[in-house]
Scaffold this active site. Sequence first.
Site, PDB file in Angstrom:
ATOM      1  N   ARG A   1       0.831  -1.179  -0.021  1.00  0.00           N
ATOM      2  CA  ARG A   1       0.029  -0.053  -0.099  1.00  0.00           C
ATOM      3  C   ARG A   1       0.819   1.176   0.084  1.00  0.00           C
ATOM      4  O   ARG A   1       1.881   1.472   0.590  1.00  0.00           O
ATOM      5  CB  ARG A   1      -0.953   0.181   1.120  1.00  0.00           C
ATOM      6  CG  ARG A   1      -1.801  -1.219   1.377  1.00  0.00           C
ATOM      7  CD  ARG A   1      -3.008  -1.086   2.288  1.00  0.00           C
ATOM      8  NE  ARG A   1      -3.781  -2.202   2.422  1.00  0.00           N
ATOM      9  CZ  ARG A   1      -4.554  -2.569   3.112  1.00  0.00           C
ATOM     10  NH1 ARG A   1      -4.807  -1.690   4.158  1.00  0.00           N
ATOM     11  NH2 ARG A   1      -5.303  -3.691   3.221  1.00  0.00           N
TER      12      ARG A   1
ATOM     13  N   ARG B   1       0.671  -6.436  12.817  1.00  0.00           N
ATOM     14  CA  ARG B   1       0.145  -5.712  13.924  1.00  0.00           C
ATOM     15  C   ARG B   1      -0.168  -6.815  15.015  1.00  0.00           C
ATOM     16  O   ARG B   1      -0.006  -6.624  16.140  1.00  0.00           O
ATOM     17  CB  ARG B   1      -1.035  -4.932  13.583  1.00  0.00           C
ATOM     18  CG  ARG B   1      -1.104  -4.062  12.802  1.00  0.00           C
ATOM     19  CD  ARG B   1      -2.353  -3.227  12.522  1.00  0.00           C
ATOM     20  NE  ARG B   1      -1.943  -2.011  11.350  1.00  0.00           N
ATOM     21  CZ  ARG B   1      -2.689  -1.009  11.391  1.00  0.00           C
ATOM     22  NH1 ARG B   1      -4.126  -0.896  12.044  1.00  0.00           N
ATOM     23  NH2 ARG B   1      -2.484  -0.126  10.692  1.00  0.00           N
TER      24      ARG B   1
END
Length: 426
Positions: free
Chosen positions: A260, A390
């Site tokens: 991204r 994460r």
Amino acid sequence: MHDIRTIRDDPAAFDRALARRGLPARSVELLALDAGRRAAQQRLNELQARRNELSGQVGRAKSKGEDATALMAEVARLKDEMTAAEAQAAEADAALDRVLAEIPNLPASDVPEGRDEHGNKEVRRWGDQRNFDFAPKQHFEVGEALGLMDFETAAKIAGARFVLLKGQLARLERALASFMLDLHTGEFGYTEAVPPYLVRDESVYGTGQLPKFAEDLFRTTDGRWLIPTAEVPLTNIAADAILEEAALPLRFTAYSPCFRSEAGAAGKDTRGMIRQHQFSKVELVSIAHPDRSEAEHERMTACAEEVLKRLKLPYRVMLLCSGDMGFSSRKTYDIEVWLPGQGAYREISSCSDCGDFQARRMKGRYRPTGDKKGTRFVHTLNGSGLAIGRTMVAIIENYQEKDGSVRLPDALRPYMNGAESITRHG
């Protein structure tokens, strides 16, 4: 993609739904384009009918030995008119599709009203936050002190928003992926896939990233796109397909890199692994029957939650409000994990029900049992199960020790060759 017939039937309801997303009314514009499209198609149909009629007259005149020169000239003229009319009809179709393609999905009726994340609603939370006898550090402080998380070298190689993981943290990434895939395939019935990481325009259009969010993606020199998530290739398994009703739901999971550009993220999470150009994720995708997509959404969210439960990481589930949902979603649950180093809950998974929005764009359908001719659009759902980076962040912050080591959750130890913790020399 929206069904213009639905907008035509109740334009006021469409505009009210857009208003819930904080967007202006569009029905007048869309219906004007639709009227132009239908008029162009009607004109083309009339020309086609007239040409067919004249062609028949030519045939009959010739069979009788009559002069058909004038009739043939009229047929030739109509052919030229039809060519122009076909181009006009195609452009009218394209003009309507261009506008429809840039309008997001409409929120489900039970989605709370709101403009941004402040309007999101907490649904539930799980787990107790750990009481530390020292000030917990952020993940990058721990990782760098261990000598296993290197942002400086990554920046030298690739620039900002990359990380180089080494040793036991590199092993932890692999362990997390294997643990999640084993759980989703072994207990929850997902089929593991290894999809392409480069996709065509049609694929990112089908899931809603194009045309509006091209700046969020990376494009190769040959015109392909690096996937922002495995949602794109997995959902496109249903593109241009007609599935049998009995085959639904199809459930897929994949571990993949994601890419991204993080356009618009300047100044946000500039330190650490929270927001990067390249990261890994285990994705969940369902191709579902329309009558069962809501239940599938709850099921998918529960599957993602179970990963955190097995890792004993405290989290909460948030129902996103109408102004905070993604472009293709009609309803989204965000799962937010507790990060003691930040003293905050941060998103670790988004599970979205897209209804038939993506299916219309990619022409994904199913055939109801017993219906030999008719088809209906499937419903598509996607969610993170979970984001690997994460999850690593959450483990480091929640399981850190005063001496700088990181204990490993019990569920991961078999995947880490029996290790109980990560230390500088681990």
